[in-house]
Design a protein around this motif. Structure first.
Motif, mmCIF file in Angstrom:
data_model
loop_
_atom_site.group_PDB
_atom_site.id
_atom_site.type_symbol
_atom_site.label_atom_id
_atom_site.label_comp_id
_atom_site.label_asym_id
_atom_site.label_seq_id
_atom_site.Cartn_x
_atom_site.Cartn_y
_atom_site.Cartn_z
ATOM 1 N N LYS A 5 0.626 -1.303 0.183
ATOM 2 C CA LYS A 5 0.124 0.095 -0.190
ATOM 3 C C LYS A 5 0.773 1.136 0.163
ATOM 4 O O LYS A 5 1.902 1.361 1.285
ATOM 5 N N ASP A 48 -2.615 -0.830 -3.781
ATOM 6 C CA ASP A 48 -3.730 0.127 -3.353
ATOM 7 C C ASP A 48 -2.541 1.592 -3.101
ATOM 8 O O ASP A 48 -1.744 1.503 -2.301
ATOM 9 N N CYS A 50 -2.925 6.395 -1.792
ATOM 10 C CA CYS A 50 -3.641 6.863 -1.607
ATOM 11 C C CYS A 50 -2.754 8.273 -1.503
ATOM 12 O O CYS A 50 -2.129 8.223 -0.470
ATOM 13 N N GLY A 87 -5.515 6.821 7.700
ATOM 14 C CA GLY A 87 -6.654 6.614 8.723
ATOM 15 C C GLY A 87 -6.175 4.866 8.553
ATOM 16 O O GLY A 87 -5.302 4.649 8.269
ATOM 17 N N ASP A 88 -7.907 4.591 7.910
ATOM 18 C CA ASP A 88 -7.302 3.537 8.426
ATOM 19 C C ASP A 88 -7.094 2.706 6.581
ATOM 20 O O ASP A 88 -6.849 1.490 6.693
ATOM 21 N N PHE A 89 -6.773 2.863 5.678
ATOM 22 C CA PHE A 89 -5.946 2.848 4.734
ATOM 23 C C PHE A 89 -4.514 2.244 5.316
ATOM 24 O O PHE A 89 -4.157 0.995 4.862
ATOM 25 N N ILE A 90 -4.534 2.497 6.283
ATOM 26 C CA ILE A 90 -3.013 1.959 7.268
ATOM 27 C C ILE A 90 -3.831 0.793 8.345
ATOM 28 O O ILE A 90 -3.757 1.818 9.243
ATOM 29 N N SER A 91 -4.041 -0.113 7.631
ATOM 30 C CA SER A 91 -4.517 -1.150 8.308
ATOM 31 C C SER A 91 -3.121 -2.204 8.943
ATOM 32 O O SER A 91 -2.799 -2.288 10.501
ATOM 33 N N ASP A 92 -2.649 -2.449 7.774
ATOM 34 C CA ASP A 92 -2.188 -4.146 8.216
ATOM 35 C C ASP A 92 -0.688 -4.136 7.336
ATOM 36 O O ASP A 92 -0.952 -3.682 5.980
ATOM 37 N N ALA A 175 3.197 -1.247 9.229
ATOM 38 C CA ALA A 175 1.982 -0.817 9.755
ATOM 39 C C ALA A 175 1.498 -0.107 10.543
ATOM 40 O O ALA A 175 0.687 0.809 11.618
ATOM 41 N N ASP A 176 1.472 -0.897 11.472
ATOM 42 C CA ASP A 176 1.709 -1.323 14.054
ATOM 43 C C ASP A 176 2.675 -0.482 14.434
ATOM 44 O O ASP A 176 2.314 0.184 14.429
ATOM 45 N N LYS A 179 1.172 3.088 13.742
ATOM 46 C CA LYS A 179 0.417 3.959 13.914
ATOM 47 C C LYS A 179 0.540 3.743 15.682
ATOM 48 O O LYS A 179 -0.024 4.826 16.734
#
Ligand code: UD1
Ligand code: CA
Length: 452
Positions: A5, A48, A50, A87-92, A175-176, A179
């Motif tokens: 991503k 993906d 963003c 935001g949620d784009f950064i998930s895992d 990502a973790d 965050k």
């Protein structure tokens, strides 16, 4: 690189550009800076993307189009704050962060970074480079050769300012880890901004693994902040593209004065004379002679074609035809094989079939022209009545006399002639000669009688 991503930062105004146009929309050759960054990500296998927009977001979104997601950063509170807006784009998984103002980045480098990051089990890997002049960049501070922190120009002390290993603004994060770092990010610095660069030190202090990929080619990460740097980036891109074509067998007589867009394709044995701009999705075949002084936008040119001192936009020219000097081919013009489009000729939204000659001073618009037609000098297709446009149809082997007006809609059938100076308003049947002008009347002895 499945699952990669990408977050691209493009919310800033770019104050130093001194422009009403948002920074990332400024062009290097024929393409906006942010489009280069998006295309490089896609080529590197990004799944993906963003783009963070803010300053004049509507304009930026409209220019980029629908191939990416967008997140809005209402206030530009810094690069860290910008990434948070995803935001949620950064998930895992992994998040690659790129800046919309570094158009020279190559897909190969993105792949290399991702591979290094994965094989090293890093929480974040930052790309550094050695800058001849580090002014303006964040400095990479090392301790025992390992990453310690990044210090921005405006926060650096005199010793730190001397460091010439700088942050390219390209990173890949777990990502973790990212965050978790956001929770501790503050804006306690000279610019009062949330710096993305600070997340690396936070990740390190959280016990994470921070790695540095030292890039060899500093040019690739030139961050464009001013019009001067925009011209430097253009120069580097231009050289890179011209070298690619020359090594691929294209002769470029004066690379300094030849501007070829990155998406242009050219076959070997074509010769480009000085002063040409080839743009958009233009394709040029083999054995063509292009230039001097041509601008060709999103056009298809087949093989053995000569184009001199002309402007082509969204046109197609088939094999062995010649265009120019001083011709203008406008959108949706399709020129066949062995056609001659000569000087001061404009063609718009027309099909010109094989062997036809439109040699001089002629306008052909909204017309379908057959094979081996000869246009006399000064012909005009009269395609517009002030409200609507109409088409002219001209058959094969037609001869159009000089200074003819062909008032559309009108058809001139195969093998027909129009007499010079005619204004043709009615269809001309096959094989006939249409004369539509007043007869010449000679008043003999008129001069003496009038006493002049
Ligand atoms: C940034 C880095 C610096 C690095 C340099 C590389 C930070 C704090 N600094 O500095 O270490 O050497 O890039 O080129 O990250 N942007 C936003 N929102 C904001 C601020 C910026 O989207 O609130 C975007 C800008 O539109 C731009 C990119 O982020 O595309 C970089 O911002 P810029 O102000 O140019 O950062 P630099 O000062 O160059
Ligand atoms: Ca920058």
């Amino acid at each position: 690189m499945s699952g990669l991503k990408v977050v691209i930062l493009a919310a800033g105004q770019g104050t130093r550009m001194k422009s009403k146009v948002p920074k990332v929309l400024h062009k290097v050759l024929d393409k906006t800076m942010v489009d280069y960054v998006i295309d490089a990500s896609v080529e590197a296998g990004a799944e993906d993307i963003c783009v963070i927009v803010g300053h004049q977001s509507a304009m930026v979104k409209a220019m980029i189009g629908t191939r990416v997601k967008f997140a809005l950063q209402k206030e530009q509170l810094g690069t860290g704050h910008a990434v948070m807006q995803a935001g949620d784009f950064i998930s895992d998984g992994n998040i690659l962060v790129l800046c919309g103002d570094t158009p020279l980045i190559r897909p190969e480098t993105i792949k290399e970074l991702s591979d290094m990051h994965n094989s090293g089990g890093s929480d974040v890997t930052v790309v550094s480079m050695k800058a001849d002049d580090p002014t303006g960049y964040g400095r990479i501070v090392r301790e025992n050769n390992a990453f310690a922190k990044i210090v921005e120009q405006k926060d650096a002390d005199e010793e730190q300012k001397k460091i010439n290993e700088v942050n390219t603004g390209v990173y890949i994060f777990k990502a973790d880890a990212l965050k978790a770092a956001f929770e501790k990010l503050s804006n306690n610095n000279s610019q009062g901004e949330y710096y993305l660069t600070d997340t690396l030190e936070i990740i390190k202090n959280n016990g994470g693994k921070v790695d540095i990929m030292a890039a060899e080619d500093a040019d690739e990460f030139l961050g464009v902040n001013s019009k001067l740097q925009l011209s430097q980036a253009t120069d580097i891109m231009k050289k890179r593209i011209n070298e690619y074509h020359m090594l691929n067998g294209v002769t470029i007589m004066d690379p300094e004065n030849t501007y070829i867009g990155i998406d242009v394709k050219i076959e070997p044995d074509t010769i480009i004379y000085p002063g040409c701009m080839l743009e958009g999705k233009t394709e040029i075949g083999t054995d063509c002679i292009i230039g001097p002084n041509c601008r060709i936008q999103s056009s298809i040119i087949h093989n053995g074609v000569t184009v001199q001192s002309s402007f082509l936009i969204q046109a197609e020219v088939d094999n062995y035809s010649t265009v120019g000097p001083f011709a203008y081919l406008r959108p949706n013009s399709k020129i066949g094989e062995h056609v001659r489009i000569g000087d001061f000729v404009e063609i718009k939204n027309s099909n010109i079939d094989d062997g036809t000659k439109v040699s001089h001073l002629t306008y052909v618009g909204d017309s379908d022209v057959g094979k081996c037609v000869n246009f006399g000098c000064g012909t005009v297709t009269v395609n517009y009545d002030g409200k609507n446009k109409f088409r002219c149809k001209i058959g094969n082997n037609v001869f159009i006399g000089c200074n003819s007006n062909l008032v559309a809609p009108v058809e001139i059938e195969d093998n027909a002639y129009t007499a010079a100076g005619s204004t043709i308003t009615k269809n001309v049947p096959e094989g006939s000669l249409a004369i539509a002008r007043s007869r010449q009347d000679n008043k003999e002895g008129w001069r003496n009688r009038s006493g002049k």
